[in-house]
Design a protein around this motif. Structure first.
Motif, short mmCIF file in Angstrom:
data_model
loop_
_atom_site.label_atom_id
_atom_site.label_comp_id
_atom_site.label_asym_id
_atom_site.label_seq_id
_atom_site.Cartn_x
_atom_site.Cartn_y
_atom_site.Cartn_z
N LEU A 20 -4.75 -2.22 -3.73
CA LEU A 20 -3.60 -1.98 -3.28
C LEU A 20 -3.72 -1.16 -2.17
CD1 LEU A 20 -1.49 -1.92 -6.44
CD2 LEU A 20 -1.66 -3.74 -4.81
N TYR A 78 -7.42 6.05 -0.39
CA TYR A 78 -7.49 6.66 -1.83
C TYR A 78 -8.05 7.87 -1.66
CZ TYR A 78 -9.63 7.46 -6.41
OH TYR A 78 -10.18 7.78 -7.56
N LEU A 101 2.90 -1.85 -10.59
CA LEU A 101 1.89 -1.76 -9.57
C LEU A 101 0.97 -3.16 -10.01
CD1 LEU A 101 0.97 1.94 -8.98
CD2 LEU A 101 2.26 0.48 -7.78
N SER A 148 0.90 -1.21 -0.04
CA SER A 148 -0.17 -0.04 0.00
C SER A 148 0.78 1.26 0.09
CB SER A 148 -0.98 0.01 1.21
OG SER A 148 -1.59 1.25 1.34
N ALA A 200 -4.63 1.78 -8.42
CA ALA A 200 -4.31 1.20 -7.16
C ALA A 200 -5.64 0.65 -6.31
CB ALA A 200 -3.44 2.16 -6.45
N ALA A 254 2.23 1.89 -3.75
CA ALA A 254 1.32 2.39 -4.36
C ALA A 254 1.09 3.74 -4.20
CB ALA A 254 0.10 1.55 -4.41
N CYS A 307 1.79 7.43 -6.73
CA CYS A 307 0.86 8.32 -7.21
C CYS A 307 1.23 9.73 -7.24
CB CYS A 307 -0.34 8.37 -6.06
SG CYS A 307 -1.47 6.89 -6.05
#
Length: 662
Positions: free
Chosen positions: A474, A480, A278, A226, A469, A229, A233
């Protein structure tokens, strides 16, 4: 033998035909249409009338027969969706009806008036939201489009019908955007920035990834996947946001503008590699699952990119384009581009790379062809704008759990992730001193801040990685939401800071130009003063006060210790040419006031550069009397430029520049 199957059997012994649907889940609901059946065979054959009743039926029966047993169909679900789709389409064309969920023999998909009206209203809201953000709030339009999707999407109002359809349209827009990124790559600009520019782009991508990874791992030390990922970003840079502001400020064709554009393009390439990696983290992590995507992505980008830039274009110029009229070369190249797209997307996908890599390479093949570039822009620019609006509203906005934004934890984490953008800001101070002024002062500080703010503006690829993700499990929905909040902040604050920085230093640049104009005016005033003194001396002596004599002498010294030069260069574009020119100017102690270059598309294109510099020195009395010092200085600058370029066919012209006059 009646148990033997084959076309030679009597019609009464033909087998059961199973009508398959393109939808595997609807297979169990469908019934077999039986004419006659051989009870011992169980193998399904296309009836004789299908082969002779219609030409299309004859083609399908000979070229794409669907042979499957009822038992295999029920146990395996659907072994070939392509065959099922072919048969279902043929049934609709022949009037037999499809086997979908819309009813037996309906042959059409019905949209209600309410859904149609709501869809049109949603598109209007997307456009209005983007215009409000861009025109009234001075933000990138994607901010308003994302909020339109959040407010009307399934997570809040639930007003939008068929949200999956809008998400699919957004993904199609993303593919076209990546193709455009490949077509728009300026190879000459990438060459001109040299090694320092490449290093800035790489560090500017990985430094914020590391910062975000540290933040994520500190929040949840047990979930490394996590954290990786989440960090990924924050690597990309929004070329669209930066280009929009740089164009308005007329900085695109300056050295710092070319550096920013090149860095953003390289960041997009790195994002494609990260996106491929990923995918390996989504399942069971093994050595092979980690290495294969990296090797695949690097191979496609390295070998495929080399072939797309240096091998395929000459082949197309020699064997493909001559087959068409000159005015049709753009259309022919565009058609070939999409044929490559249809081949490269599955190739990169099944090779464990991102299918977006295939789209990028398909466009990269034509980055040297002006006709294809113009054709692509004229055919797809407006469509791409609307599809990207839908992408931001649907693909991004629909995924945002807006109700979780009321949670202080989500907002706190989002603000914390915003600190990762300091990595983008810090890399701005790696920018070379393009103006040869004091380091980290004046125009050099402007270039550092402009580069940092431009790279800190996240955009399309940051959202793409975040959506990938969360879709693959993920990152959690809460994480998120925090990442989206941080990326949204990055699309709002850095553009404001970039506009303010450019506006502030534009005023300083205008001040420098005005000072140069004043020096030239003073130079002219002192000459006029001497002329008038000489004229007065003819009629009789003129008495001047000591104060006036001192002021006249000071203005004369100040006006004649500074000259301004215009350097014009026409040469071939080579690797790291801009840093070489700037370095030579620094050795001559010339301060750059303005530096701009122009070049056509291509690899070995001709570069036109125009540089305005300020030269500070004191004129000695004997040299002032001879009037040869300025000419010698111009010749020295000219020789130094020729040595820096090192091209026999290059043209260098150095002339005197009079600010406010020429």
């Amino acid at each position: 033998d009646d148990t033997q199957s084959g076309p030679h059997l009597p019609r009464k012994k033909r087998n059961t035909f199973v009508h398959l649907s393109a939808n595997p889940q609807a297979l169990e609901r469908q019934s077999c249409r039986t004419r006659t059946q051989n009870p011992t065979s169980g193998v399904s054959r296309v009836p004789w009338w299908l082969r002779f009743k219609h030409p299309l039926a004859s083609f399908l029966a000979h070229q794409a027969p669907i042979i499957i047993t009822q038992r295999d169909a029920r146990s395996a679900g659907m072994t070939s969706r392509v065959e099922a789709l072919v048969w279902d389409t043929s049934q609709r064309l022949l009037g037999g009806g499809g086997g979908g969920d819309h009813g037996e023999g309906s042959g059409s998909v019905h949209i209600s008036y309410e859904d149609l009206y709501a869809s049109i209203m949603f598109l209007a809201c997307i456009y209005v939201g983007g215009q409000i953000a861009a025109r009234l709030l001075r933000m990138p339009s994607l901010v308003g489009e994302i909020f339109a999707g959040i407010l009307l999407g399934p997570n809040l109002a639930g007003y939008v019908p068929n949200p999956v359809a809008f998400v699919m349209l957004g993904e199609i827009g993303l593919i076209l955007l990546v193709i455009e990124a490949g077509v728009d790559i300026d190879l000459t600009t990438l060459k001109l920035i040299g090694t320092r520019g490449m290093l800035i782009a790489i560090v500017g991508s990985f430094l914020p990834i590391v910062f975000a990874f540290i933040i994520a791992i500190s929040l949840d030390p047990t979930n490394i996947q996590s954290a990786i990922a989440a960090g990924a970003c924050f690597g990309p840079t929004s070329l669209g946001i930066a280009m929009n502001i740089l164009r308005q400020a007329k900085l695109v064709n300056t050295p710092v503008g070319q550096l920013i554009v090149s860095a953003a393009v390289i960041d997009d390439m790195i994002a494609l590699i990260i996106l491929s990696q990923l995918g390996a983290l989504a399942g069971d992590v093994t050595v092979a699952s980690v290495l294969v995507p990296i090797v695949s992505a690097l191979a496609f980008l390295g070998l495929g990119g080399y072939a797309a830039v240096f091998i395929l274009p000459p082949i197309l110029d020699k064997f493909f384009y001559p087959r068409f009229k000159k005015e049709n070369n753009g259309a022919a190249g565009l058609a070939l581009m999409f044929l490559l797209l249809f081949a490269m997307m599955p190739a990169t996908y099944y090779a464990k790379s991102s299918f977006l890599m295939g789209a990028f390479l398909s466009g990269l093949v034509f980055c040297r062809n002006h006709d294809v570039h113009v054709r692509f822009v004229s055919q797809f620019k407006r469509l791409l704008q609307w599809l990207m609006r839908i992408f931001f509203a649907a693909s991004i906005g629909f995924q945002v759990p807006i109700k979780d934004f009321g949670d202080g934890k989500v907002i706190g984490y989002g603000l914390l992730f915003t600190l990762a953008l300091t990595g983008k800001l810090a890399v701005g101070f790696m920018v070379p001193n393009f103006n040869n002024c004091d380091r980290f002062k004046g125009l050099h500080l402007r270039d550092c801040l402009v580069t940092g703010c431009s790279m800190a503006a996240e955009g399309e690829f940051a959202f793409v990685i975040a959506v990938f993700a969360v879709d693959n499990g993920l990152i959690s929905p809460d994480l998120y939401a925090s990442i989206v909040l941080a990326v949204l902040i990055s699309t709002i604050l850095p553009p404001f800071a970039l506009r303010f920085t450019i506006s502030h230093y534009n005023k300083l640049a205008e001040k420098m130009i005005k000072q140069a104009e004043e020096l030239e005016k003073r130079r002219g005033m002192t000459i006029d003063a001497y002329v008038s003194m000489s004229m007065d001396a003819l009629d009789g002596p003129v008495e001047l006060t000591p104060e006036y004599n001192e002021q006249l002498l000071r203005e004369n010294i100040e006006a004649n210790k500074v000259i301004f030069l215009c350097i014009q260069i026409q040469c071939a574009s080579t690797w790291g040419l801009i840093p070489k020119i700037i370095s030579s100017l620094a050795k001559l102690n010339l301060e750059v006031i303005d530096n701009r270059s122009w070049h056509p598309r291509g690899v070995d294109s001709t570069l036109m550069t125009e540089i305005f510099v300020q030269d500070d020195y004191f004129l000695e009395e004997d040299e002032l009397e001879k009037g040869t010092f300025v000419e010698d200085r111009i010749a020295a600058v000219n020789d130094k430029m020729v040595q820096a370029i090192r091209q026999p066919g290059a043209t260098v012209k150095v002339t005197r520049w009079y600010p406010g006059v020429l």
